[in-house]
Design an enzyme around this catalytic site. Structure first.
Site, PDB file in Angstrom:
ATOM      1  CE  LYS A 175      -3.574   2.462   2.569  1.00  0.00           C
ATOM      2  NZ  LYS A 175      -4.670   2.371   3.548  1.00  0.00           N
ATOM      3  CG  HIS A 313      -7.927 -28.005 -34.323  1.00  0.00           C
ATOM      4  ND1 HIS A 313      -7.309 -26.781 -34.192  1.00  0.00           N
ATOM      5  CD2 HIS A 313      -7.479 -28.519 -35.500  1.00  0.00           C
ATOM      6  CE1 HIS A 313      -6.539 -26.550 -35.240  1.00  0.00           C
ATOM      7  NE2 HIS A 313      -6.616 -27.591 -36.041  1.00  0.00           N
TER       8      HIS A 313
END
Length: 648
Positions: A175, A313
């Protein structure tokens, strides 16, 4: 409270009784202070569980005469490195208490981290309370996931390994990145030392922001692992689900070249289920590999035989188990005279279900890849392989394929996928339990046909093979199997009977490759293997226009005699003993009516349609044996206002 006076009240405030719902009614205003690009590193707080790299870092801090605040074993290690170390307990005036649960949770620690530099009010309060500004915080966390893996059912043990002070310091430091550098991983030590050397003993704002982002990602993932574990231990799991992805390796692109960035991620800090031994796998390669591996791993477990799959695929072009090849099969599949183990035979069968579609496949093998299998793969056009291991010579053969670019992945048999699956589609999140139901002989116990009840062992293996293969095929799915191999897979159609017909067309092509006219085609010397495959398929299909036919003829020494429709029909009519498996019930008898044209005698499907009686009647009329597996692997949801019985 005393902690709040140092800026730790980071949650948004909630207005009660105002008519404004939720915690977003109003938020805190920013604390003012100076934001300098470079901050001199004079004080570092170091408290680490993982001591990796600590010696080199400690010596560096000692050389720089950085004042170190530390605890326990970390403090002892840093003193050995020559650091000036002050115990946190001496600094705060408060000893470690509660069996070490409280060490750094103190205003003098968090005040030194969170104070806004250049803010006179903060400076006055720090001077009043004897708080030292902390420029670098070096912290890593208790290995909670390791504790759970070691003793998953020991609730108290897992609870004790939830880090409290570490995440609090990490979040506070992140922070206040305007002034504090938070180093939360030993892998960051080298960059930290380089940063300080290159900037006159300082850290830069850009560097601190990068560290802060990494720190919040770490605490988020850490809390996610705790949350998921805790949710599994309570009667009312929370509605919020958290899953942490860690990018293990970037990918060139996603499904398409414009889909960037792309990466391969581990889940919740868990180990990847495979190791990349050779090549650079892409997005689709990895999807094929993971799905194909699950298929063959499950198939080998269910049948007790080596298994192989040929994926393209994200669906199998073919799958098979290790069954010896006949002389005729060796000729048709062009492997005559080649050494043939059962593992190699499994792949030859998987590849030859649909060799045109298998061009450029991704291969999965359930067992150790031997030299015989490697030599088969050597002559095929393929992108890569995943298997649990490789004989030394086999690996040498495969690693030289495609100029060293052939992808080789080594699967870890011990790793099981998580119980829950999550995905995002169109801004929505979906979750479901993984399809972990096992397709084995127990699923074949309910034979529902009245005329034919007996199912030979070979057909049962084909049923298991078919069920597992279509489980890893995009729904709707239907597959045909015979002799331990899939001979036709129909995937992704909106209508089940269309799946039956699509897969059936592939069955016809597979069968006709054994026709004498096809086997006897005279190719020119030097013709390529895949060119021969493609030419045979087009000869069987026979629907070439003049331009294509002229090009097709260049494959041969002499023009082949046509294969007539009558010859095709007669040869296919002789096919028998075929199994068909479906990932959901047959809603009408039309699928059975079509399947019987392709020699189907055995049917495996979940059952549950309102038309089950008619489907059973159709099977009885053709002398088929049908099992209700009660196991649907379909992913289709019932349409709005209707039910699954409405789906054709």
């Amino acid at each position: 409270s005393s902690l709040e006076s140092f800026g730790l009240h980071t949650l948004t405030a909630e207005t009660h009784g105002s008519g404004v719902s939720g915690a977003m009614a109003h938020t805190l205003t920013a604390v003012t202070g100076e934001v300098a690009d470079k901050v001199k590193v004079e004080t570092a707080l170091v408290s680490v569980f993982d001591k990796t790299g600590l010696s080199d870092l400690g010596k560096f801090l000692a050389e720089r005469k950085v004042h170190v605040l530390s605890t326990g074993g970390t403090a002892s290690k840093l003193r050995e490195c020559g650091c000036t170390v002050q115990d946190v307990a001496d600094y705060t005036g408060s000893p470690e208490i509660l069996d070490g649960r409280v060490k750094t949770l103190h205003p003098k620690v968090h005040g030194g981290i969170l104070a806004a530099r250049g803010n006179e009010k903060h400076k006055t309060e720090m001077d009043k309370h004897g708080i030292r500004p902390i420029d670098v915080v070096i912290v890593n966390l208790y290995p909670f996931s390791d504790a759970v893996a070691k003793n998953p059912d020991d609730f108290a043990h897992c609870i004790e390994n939830i880090d409290i002070g570490g995440p609090a310091m990490i979040r506070a430091s992140a922070k206040n990145n305007a002034s504090v550098a938070i180093v939360s991983n030993p892998a960051q030590y080298t960059k930290l030392m380089e940063q300080i050397r290159e900037n006159g003993g300082c850290t830069t704002l850009a560097f601190r922001k990068n560290l802060a982002a990494a720190a919040y990602a770490l605490t988020s993932a850490y809390d996610s692992s705790v949350s998921q574990w805790m949710a599994g231990k309570v009667e009312e799991p929370p509605a919020t689900k958290t899953v942490a992805f860690h990018v293990e390796r970037p990918l060139k692109y996603g499904c398409n070249p414009h889909q960037l960035p792309a990466g391969l991620c581990s889940i919740g800090g868990s180990k990847l289920p495979f190791e990349v031994l050779c090549g650079t796998p892409g997005y689709i390669n990895l999807l094929d590999a993971v799905n194909a591996w699950q298929l063959v791993h499950e198939l080998a477990q269910a049948t007790g035989k080596p298994a192989a799959a040929s994926f393209k695929h994200v669906s199998p072009a073919g799958a098979a188990i290790g069954v010896e090849l006949t002389n005729e099969e060796q000729r048709v599949y062009e492997v005559e005279g080649k050494p043939m183990s059962l593992v190699a035979a499994a792949y030859v069968r998987a590849r030859n279900a649909d060799p045109m579609c298998s061009f450029g496949d991704f291969v999965a093998i359930s067992d150790i890849v031997d030299v015989a299998t490697a030599n088969i793969l050597k002559i095929e056009v393929s992108d890569g392989i995943i298997a649990p291991g490789f004989e030394e010579k086999a690996f040498e053969i495969l690693s030289q394929k495609k100029g060293g670019k052939f992808i080789i992945l080594q699967a870890d048999k011990s790793i099981q996928p998580p119980e829950m699956e999550y995905r995002m589609v169109g801004g929505l999140g979906f979750m479901q339990r993984r399809n972990d139901k096992i397709c084995d002989a127990k699923c074949l116990e309910e034979v529902v046909t009245k005329i034919k009840k007996d199912i030979p062992e070979e057909a049962k293996l084909d049923m298991i093979l078919g069920m597992i293969a279509i489980k890893y095929t995009q729904s709707n799915s239907v597959g045909y199997a015979k002799g331990g191999m899939m001979i036709g897979v129909g995937a992704g159609q909106q209508s089940r009977v269309d799946c039956v017909k699509l897969a059936g067309r592939k069955v016809s092509t597979w069968r006709l490759r054994f026709c004498e006219k096809v086997k006897s085609l005279k190719f020119k010397d030097g013709s390529k293997r895949q060119d021969r495959v493609n030419a045979r398929v087009r000869y069987i299909e026979g629907d070439m226009d003049p331009a294509e036919y002229a090009q097709w003829l260049t494959n041969f020494e002499v023009e082949p005699e046509p294969l007539t429709q009558e010859e095709k029909d007669q040869f296919i009519k002789e096919l028998d003993g075929v199994t068909i498996a479906s990932d959901a019930f047959f809603p009408f008898r039309d699928s059975i009516d079509h399947a019987q044209k392709l020699g189907v005698k055995y049917v495996a499907q979940p059952g549950g349609s309102t038309a089950d009686d008619k489907v059973i009647e159709a099977c009885d009329s053709y002398g088929m044996a049908m099992c209700f597996t009660k196991l649907s692997s379909s992913t289709i949801e019932a349409p709005a206002g209707g039910s699954m019985t409405d789906i054709h």
